[in-house]
Design a protein around this motif. Structure first.
Motif, PDB file in Angstrom:
ATOM      1  N   MET A  87     -15.501   3.477 -15.805  1.00 37.96           N
ATOM      2  CA  MET A  87     -15.106   4.949 -15.616  1.00 37.96           C
ATOM      3  C   MET A  87     -14.820   5.555 -16.874  1.00 37.96           C
ATOM      4  SD  MET A  87     -12.284   4.271 -12.652  1.00 37.96           S
ATOM      5  CE  MET A  87     -11.798   6.090 -12.269  1.00 37.96           C
ATOM      6  N   ARG A  88     -15.790   6.555 -17.133  1.00 36.23           N
ATOM      7  CA  ARG A  88     -15.301   7.323 -18.401  1.00 36.23           C
ATOM      8  C   ARG A  88     -14.123   7.837 -18.412  1.00 36.23           C
ATOM      9  NH1 ARG A  88     -19.918   6.571 -21.247  1.00 36.23           N
ATOM     10  NH2 ARG A  88     -21.934   6.042 -20.306  1.00 36.23           N
ATOM     11  N   GLU A  89     -13.693   8.494 -17.178  1.00 35.81           N
ATOM     12  CA  GLU A  89     -12.580   9.304 -17.011  1.00 35.81           C
ATOM     13  C   GLU A  89     -11.760   8.462 -16.084  1.00 35.81           C
ATOM     14  OE1 GLU A  89     -11.323  11.663 -18.942  1.00 35.81           O
ATOM     15  OE2 GLU A  89     -13.080  12.171 -20.030  1.00 35.81           O
ATOM     16  N   PRO A  90     -10.782   7.424 -16.612  1.00 35.12           N
ATOM     17  CA  PRO A  90     -10.143   6.452 -15.584  1.00 35.12           C
ATOM     18  C   PRO A  90      -8.937   7.330 -14.999  1.00 35.12           C
ATOM     19  CG  PRO A  90      -9.490   5.824 -17.749  1.00 35.12           C
ATOM     20  CD  PRO A  90     -10.772   6.944 -17.765  1.00 35.12           C
ATOM     21  N   GLU A  91      -9.171   8.091 -13.836  1.00 39.99           N
ATOM     22  CA  GLU A  91      -8.084   8.922 -13.396  1.00 39.99           C
ATOM     23  C   GLU A  91      -8.157   8.866 -11.862  1.00 39.99           C
ATOM     24  OE1 GLU A  91      -8.705  12.482 -15.457  1.00 39.99           O
ATOM     25  OE2 GLU A  91     -10.097  13.223 -13.970  1.00 39.99           O
ATOM     26  N   ILE A  92      -7.124   8.997 -11.135  1.00 36.84           N
ATOM     27  CA  ILE A  92      -6.971   9.418  -9.624  1.00 36.84           C
ATOM     28  C   ILE A  92      -6.661  10.550  -9.149  1.00 36.84           C
ATOM     29  CG2 ILE A  92      -5.746   8.156  -7.459  1.00 36.84           C
ATOM     30  CD1 ILE A  92      -5.413   5.633  -9.272  1.00 36.84           C
ATOM     31  N   GLU A  93      -7.369  11.236  -8.524  1.00 35.71           N
ATOM     32  CA  GLU A  93      -6.786  12.529  -8.100  1.00 35.71           C
ATOM     33  C   GLU A  93      -6.020  12.458  -6.860  1.00 35.71           C
ATOM     34  OE1 GLU A  93      -7.958  15.368  -9.311  1.00 35.71           O
ATOM     35  OE2 GLU A  93      -9.601  14.628 -10.625  1.00 35.71           O
ATOM     36  N   LEU A  94      -5.004  13.163  -6.893  1.00 37.00           N
ATOM     37  CA  LEU A  94      -4.036  13.236  -5.866  1.00 37.00           C
ATOM     38  C   LEU A  94      -4.169  14.097  -4.731  1.00 37.00           C
ATOM     39  CD1 LEU A  94      -0.747  12.504  -8.037  1.00 37.00           C
ATOM     40  CD2 LEU A  94      -2.175  10.885  -6.937  1.00 37.00           C
ATOM     41  N   GLU A 115       0.804  -1.314   0.121  1.00 36.38           N
ATOM     42  CA  GLU A 115      -0.151  -0.047  -0.064  1.00 36.38           C
ATOM     43  C   GLU A 115       0.683   1.475  -0.082  1.00 36.38           C
ATOM     44  OE1 GLU A 115      -2.837   1.786   2.981  1.00 36.38           O
ATOM     45  OE2 GLU A 115      -3.341  -0.067   2.501  1.00 36.38           O
ATOM     46  N   ASN A 116       2.044   1.358   0.846  1.00 35.81           N
ATOM     47  CA  ASN A 116       2.795   2.473   1.025  1.00 35.81           C
ATOM     48  C   ASN A 116       3.602   2.739  -0.532  1.00 35.81           C
ATOM     49  OD1 ASN A 116       1.972   2.835   3.508  1.00 35.81           O
ATOM     50  ND2 ASN A 116       3.618   1.872   4.384  1.00 35.81           N
ATOM     51  N   ALA A 117       3.988   1.542  -0.858  1.00 32.99           N
ATOM     52  CA  ALA A 117       4.665   1.696  -2.181  1.00 32.99           C
ATOM     53  C   ALA A 117       3.854   2.058  -3.315  1.00 32.99           C
ATOM     54  CB  ALA A 117       5.396   0.357  -2.363  1.00 32.99           C
ATOM     55  N   LEU A 118       2.391   1.705  -3.099  1.00 27.55           N
ATOM     56  CA  LEU A 118       1.736   2.411  -4.632  1.00 27.55           C
ATOM     57  C   LEU A 118       1.212   3.620  -4.369  1.00 27.55           C
ATOM     58  CD1 LEU A 118      -0.177   1.582  -6.897  1.00 27.55           C
ATOM     59  CD2 LEU A 118      -1.897   1.066  -5.347  1.00 27.55           C
ATOM     60  N   VAL A 119       1.129   4.034  -2.944  1.00 23.71           N
ATOM     61  CA  VAL A 119       0.847   5.591  -2.464  1.00 23.71           C
ATOM     62  C   VAL A 119       2.126   6.436  -3.122  1.00 23.71           C
ATOM     63  CG1 VAL A 119       0.520   7.354  -0.942  1.00 23.71           C
ATOM     64  CG2 VAL A 119      -0.619   4.999  -0.951  1.00 23.71           C
ATOM     65  N   ASN A 120       3.346   5.839  -2.723  1.00 23.66           N
ATOM     66  CA  ASN A 120       4.565   6.647  -3.250  1.00 23.66           C
ATOM     67  C   ASN A 120       4.747   6.675  -4.985  1.00 23.66           C
ATOM     68  OD1 ASN A 120       5.061   7.071  -0.442  1.00 23.66           O
ATOM     69  ND2 ASN A 120       6.474   5.535  -0.309  1.00 23.66           N
ATOM     70  N   GLU A 121       4.273   5.901  -5.368  1.00 27.16           N
ATOM     71  CA  GLU A 121       4.509   5.623  -6.802  1.00 27.16           C
ATOM     72  C   GLU A 121       3.576   6.574  -7.445  1.00 27.16           C
ATOM     73  OE1 GLU A 121       6.460   4.265 -10.194  1.00 27.16           O
ATOM     74  OE2 GLU A 121       7.012   3.874  -8.129  1.00 27.16           O
ATOM     75  N   LEU A 122       2.417   6.697  -7.057  1.00 28.07           N
ATOM     76  CA  LEU A 122       1.403   7.401  -7.623  1.00 28.07           C
ATOM     77  C   LEU A 122       1.673   9.176  -7.294  1.00 28.07           C
ATOM     78  CD1 LEU A 122      -1.808   5.629  -6.662  1.00 28.07           C
ATOM     79  CD2 LEU A 122      -0.859   5.943  -8.956  1.00 28.07           C
ATOM     80  N   HIS A 123       2.470   9.399  -6.208  1.00 29.82           N
ATOM     81  CA  HIS A 123       2.629  10.879  -5.856  1.00 29.82           C
ATOM     82  C   HIS A 123       3.940  11.244  -6.326  1.00 29.82           C
ATOM     83  CE1 HIS A 123      -0.903  10.056  -3.277  1.00 29.82           C
ATOM     84  NE2 HIS A 123      -0.959  11.454  -3.057  1.00 29.82           N
ATOM     85  N   ARG A 124       4.693  10.460  -6.998  1.00 23.05           N
ATOM     86  CA  ARG A 124       6.068  10.767  -7.278  1.00 23.05           C
ATOM     87  C   ARG A 124       6.141  12.041  -8.302  1.00 23.05           C
ATOM     88  NH1 ARG A 124       9.769   6.383 -10.253  1.00 23.05           N
ATOM     89  NH2 ARG A 124      10.904   8.253 -10.711  1.00 23.05           N
ATOM     90  N   ALA A 125       6.759  12.962  -7.949  1.00 23.71           N
ATOM     91  CA  ALA A 125       6.872  14.520  -8.429  1.00 23.71           C
ATOM     92  C   ALA A 125       8.013  14.468  -9.281  1.00 23.71           C
ATOM     93  CB  ALA A 125       6.797  15.577  -7.490  1.00 23.71           C
ATOM     94  N   ASP A 126       8.907  13.542  -9.577  1.00 22.95           N
ATOM     95  CA  ASP A 126      10.131  13.785 -10.258  1.00 22.95           C
ATOM     96  C   ASP A 126      10.047  13.371 -11.638  1.00 22.95           C
ATOM     97  OD1 ASP A 126      10.065  11.343  -9.609  1.00 22.95           O
ATOM     98  OD2 ASP A 126      12.150  11.174  -9.101  1.00 22.95           O
ATOM     99  N   ARG A 127       8.891  13.217 -12.049  1.00 22.14           N
ATOM    100  CA  ARG A 127       8.734  12.508 -13.602  1.00 22.14           C
ATOM    101  C   ARG A 127       8.753  13.719 -14.629  1.00 22.14           C
ATOM    102  NH1 ARG A 127       6.865   7.604 -12.524  1.00 22.14           N
ATOM    103  NH2 ARG A 127       5.512   7.211 -10.846  1.00 22.14           N
TER     104      ARG A 127
END
Length: 250
Positions: free
Chosen positions: A214-221, A64-76
């Motif tokens: 989902m018509r717009e498959p997105e995750i709000e951060l 769970e922690n790894a997934l949250v960190n991956e989604l929130h990465r800001a260095d892409r």
């Protein structure tokens, strides 16, 4: 030479019908026993975990922690166009073993925290998943007294050309006994299951393949960014996910 008396046609017909009926009864009884035995078996892909095992608990939390960190990465890396910014595509995968550790130890609390008034059913004692051959297989073990039954569904994830996420139900099993999907997802049964709950009806219609999940498959951060799902692939025991991070100033 005298001939044996012939049996009247009506008697012969009754005997024939009785023999056929007995044969059908034996076949139906045999199939019933086989069906009952199959319904008591767990699916071939099922791998039980003990949610009380500290190692399983630690793995579920780490995933769970790894997934949250991956989604929130800001260095892409990405490109900016006016007020909009879009990252390059990026991806990750979730192995079925990792998903099962999370499902076994974190799912109940996660759902109860996000769905107001929701209590995870006590009858569901285990939840498992498998990713293979293009299918996401989800199963739940139901326990009532001494009865133990695994009900599972095979869903095919697909993000179509318009970007919508579809997750249609294609197979249902009770244990290893296949159940016709039409019996489960017929229009009348959908209305019966959903009642007056519009959100539940929309979810069931998505599983029936009548509309996208989902018509717009997105995750709000939460910081203005969102992660858009671009593709999903279930194969070789893992779910492969391709995404893009997006941000747009008002």
């Amino acid at each position: 030479m005298s001939r044996a008396p012939r049996t009247p046609l009506s008697k012969r017909l009754r005997r024939w019908l009785l023999a056929v009926g007995l044969a059908f009864a034996l076949i139906a009884g045999g199939l019933g026993i086989i069906g009952w035995m199959m319904s008591r078996q767990t699916p071939a892909w099922w791998r039980s975990l003990d949610p009380r095992d500290p190692q399983v608990q630690a793995l579920g939390e780490n995933i769970e922690n790894a997934l949250v960190n991956e989604l929130h990465r800001a260095d892409r890396p990405g490109v900016r166009e006016g007020n909009a910014w879009r990252s390059e595509t990026w991806g990750f995968y979730i192995a079925a073993a990792d998903a099962n550790a999370w499902l076994s130890t974190r799912l109940a609390a996660w759902m109860e925290n996000r769905l107001e008034g929701f209590d995870f059913p006590d009858e569901i004692t285990e939840v498992q998943a498998e990713f293979n051959d293009g299918f996401v297989r989800l199963g739940a073990r139901l326990s009532r007294g001494r009865s133990r039954t695994v009900i599972s569904a095979s869903l095919r994830p697909e993000i179509r050309g318009d970007g919508a996420l579809w997750l249609a139900l294609e197979r249902v099993h009770i244990g290893r006994l296949p159940v016709p999907v039409g019996w489960v997802m017929g229009e009348g049964r959908l209305r019966s299951f959903a009642g007056d709950d519009a959100d539940l009806e929309a979810l069931l219609r998505a599983f029936a393949g009548r509309q996208p999940l989902m018509r717009e498959p997105e995750i709000e951060l939460g910081d203005g960014r969102r992660v858009r799902l671009l593709s999903l692939a279930a194969r070789l025991g893992r779910l492969e996910i391709t995404c893009r991070t997006e941000f747009e100033r008002d």
